[in-house]
Design an enzyme around this catalytic site. Structure first.
Site, mmCIF file in Angstrom:
data_model
loop_
_atom_site.group_PDB
_atom_site.id
_atom_site.type_symbol
_atom_site.label_atom_id
_atom_site.label_comp_id
_atom_site.label_asym_id
_atom_site.label_seq_id
_atom_site.Cartn_x
_atom_site.Cartn_y
_atom_site.Cartn_z
ATOM 1 N N LYS A 1 30.626 -11.065 47.563
ATOM 2 C CA LYS A 1 31.826 -10.516 48.215
ATOM 3 C C LYS A 1 31.426 -9.330 49.100
ATOM 4 O O LYS A 1 30.317 -9.322 49.636
ATOM 5 C CB LYS A 1 32.892 -10.178 47.169
ATOM 6 C CG LYS A 1 33.147 -11.382 46.238
ATOM 7 C CD LYS A 1 34.336 -11.269 45.367
ATOM 8 C CE LYS A 1 34.503 -12.540 44.546
ATOM 9 N NZ LYS A 1 35.688 -12.534 43.703
ATOM 10 N N HIS B 1 38.042 -19.672 50.108
ATOM 11 C CA HIS B 1 38.118 -18.830 48.914
ATOM 12 C C HIS B 1 39.522 -18.217 48.822
ATOM 13 O O HIS B 1 40.117 -17.858 49.845
ATOM 14 C CB HIS B 1 37.053 -17.731 48.979
ATOM 15 C CG HIS B 1 36.917 -17.000 47.682
ATOM 16 N ND1 HIS B 1 37.805 -16.032 47.297
ATOM 17 C CD2 HIS B 1 36.015 -17.120 46.679
ATOM 18 C CE1 HIS B 1 37.439 -15.578 46.099
ATOM 19 N NE2 HIS B 1 36.361 -16.220 45.703
ATOM 20 N N GLU C 1 40.516 -15.394 48.056
ATOM 21 C CA GLU C 1 40.659 -14.049 48.651
ATOM 22 C C GLU C 1 40.832 -14.144 50.162
ATOM 23 O O GLU C 1 41.529 -13.329 50.766
ATOM 24 C CB GLU C 1 39.453 -13.175 48.250
ATOM 25 C CG GLU C 1 39.564 -12.751 46.789
ATOM 26 C CD GLU C 1 38.254 -12.377 46.137
ATOM 27 O OE1 GLU C 1 37.242 -12.226 46.837
ATOM 28 O OE2 GLU C 1 38.249 -12.259 44.895
ATOM 29 N N GLU D 1 38.450 -22.929 41.221
ATOM 30 C CA GLU D 1 38.602 -21.527 40.853
ATOM 31 C C GLU D 1 40.080 -21.202 40.665
ATOM 32 O O GLU D 1 40.787 -20.912 41.653
ATOM 33 C CB GLU D 1 38.051 -20.624 41.963
ATOM 34 C CG GLU D 1 36.566 -20.772 42.210
ATOM 35 C CD GLU D 1 35.992 -19.486 42.785
ATOM 36 O OE1 GLU D 1 35.103 -18.915 42.166
ATOM 37 O OE2 GLU D 1 36.455 -19.043 43.846
ATOM 38 N N GLY E 1 38.084 -12.558 38.651
ATOM 39 C CA GLY E 1 37.998 -11.120 38.422
ATOM 40 C C GLY E 1 38.881 -10.595 37.306
ATOM 41 O O GLY E 1 39.018 -9.386 37.137
ATOM 42 N N SER F 1 35.630 -15.491 36.536
ATOM 43 C CA SER F 1 35.232 -14.738 35.339
ATOM 44 C C SER F 1 34.099 -15.390 34.549
ATOM 45 O O SER F 1 34.083 -15.342 33.316
ATOM 46 C CB SER F 1 36.443 -14.493 34.435
ATOM 47 O OG SER F 1 37.371 -13.649 35.097
#
Ligand code: PGA
Length: 262
Positions: free
Chosen positions: A14, A100, A102, A170, A176, A214
């Site tokens: 990241k 992704h 994010e 994911e 996270g 995670s």
């Protein structure tokens, strides 16, 4: 029994890492991989764009593989701040993460954009790591499969094959957060994803499906030994070279158990 494909262990750094820190981590991993000899896993690091060139130089000749975290869909042009797939290939990348969560959340990137990026990445010889996953509200409504199947149906370009495309499941709520789905849930989603994605790939072959969200040293072995898990996409824990290496090593027992060779 056939030898399984090597596990794919991908570290997504990241927006973390300055030059010295990033080079140290990459050199450490490349050194360990070199000394380990033949291993049943492929190790990929995805540093921030500023570190791609120096790390590519540092790990040249090593089995450690380089990936990027995103790309633009166009090969070049007036796109301030963006980096194209052609540039990533030029820098020595073999992989690129696309879609992704994010990027989807912070940059409002939808499935169409992910598809265009994947298309460009494949055109420039990169292997796409396509991220899919449901949010917590979708999960609570029982819409996990509908969500990830829709993402796959929309994001896979016509050129996608099991050779140039990897799917990363994911769950957004697991990223996270320290929380992971139950093992049976991961297995079920992976099984369905592999079959669904396979039916849409041009070679109609089963793609590699990674789990991400995670993954840590202490849960990696359990996750990597689940049925149908071809590897992991690791965020936070990939910033610690020892922990990332321990996660990769957790796949060795998986290979032994499945009849492969270490
Ligand atoms: P995490 O991130 O391992 O820190 O949960 C995973 C990812 O975002 O790919």
């Amino acid at each position: 029994m056939t030898t399984p494909r090597p596990a794919l262990v991908v570290g997504n750094w990241k927006m973390n890492g300055l030059l010295k820190d990033g080079l140290d981590r990459a050199n450490l991993l490349a050194g360990r991989l070199g000394r380990a000899g033949r291993v049943p896993f492929e190790l990929v690091i995805c540093p921030p764009a500023t570190l791609l060139w120096p790390i590519a130089e540092a790990i040249r000749g090593s089995p450690l593989l380089l990936g990027a975290q995103d790309c633009h869909a166009e090969p070049a042009g007036a796109h301030t701040g963006d980096v194209s797939a052609a540039m990533l290939a030029d820098a020595g990348c073999r992989f690129v993460i696309v879609g992704h969560s994010e990027r989807r959340a912070a940059h409002r990137e939808g499935d169409d954009r992910a598809k265009a990026k994947a298309e460009s990445a494949i055109r420039h010889g990169l292997t796409v790591i396509l991220c899919v996953g449901e949010g917590s509200a979708e999960r609570e409504r029982g819409e996990t499969f509908a969500r990830v199947e829709r993402q796959i149906a929309t994001c896979l370009p016509a050129a996608a094959s099991a050779v140039n495309t990897v799917i990363a499941y994911e769950p957004v709520w697991a990223i996270g957060s320290g929380r992971t789905p139950r093992p049976a849930e991961i297995e079920e989603v992976h099984g369905r994803l592999r079959a669904f994605a396979g039916s849409r790939l041009r070679d109609a072959a089963a793609p590699r499906v990674l789990y991400g969200g995670s993954v840590r040293r202490d849960n990696a072995r359990d996750i990597l030994s689940l049925a149908g898990i071809d590897g992991v996409l690791v965020g936070g824990a990939s910033l610690d070279a020892d922990e990332f290496w321990a996660i990769a090593e957790a796949s060795i027992r998986r290979g032994e158990r499945a009849g492969g060779t270490a």
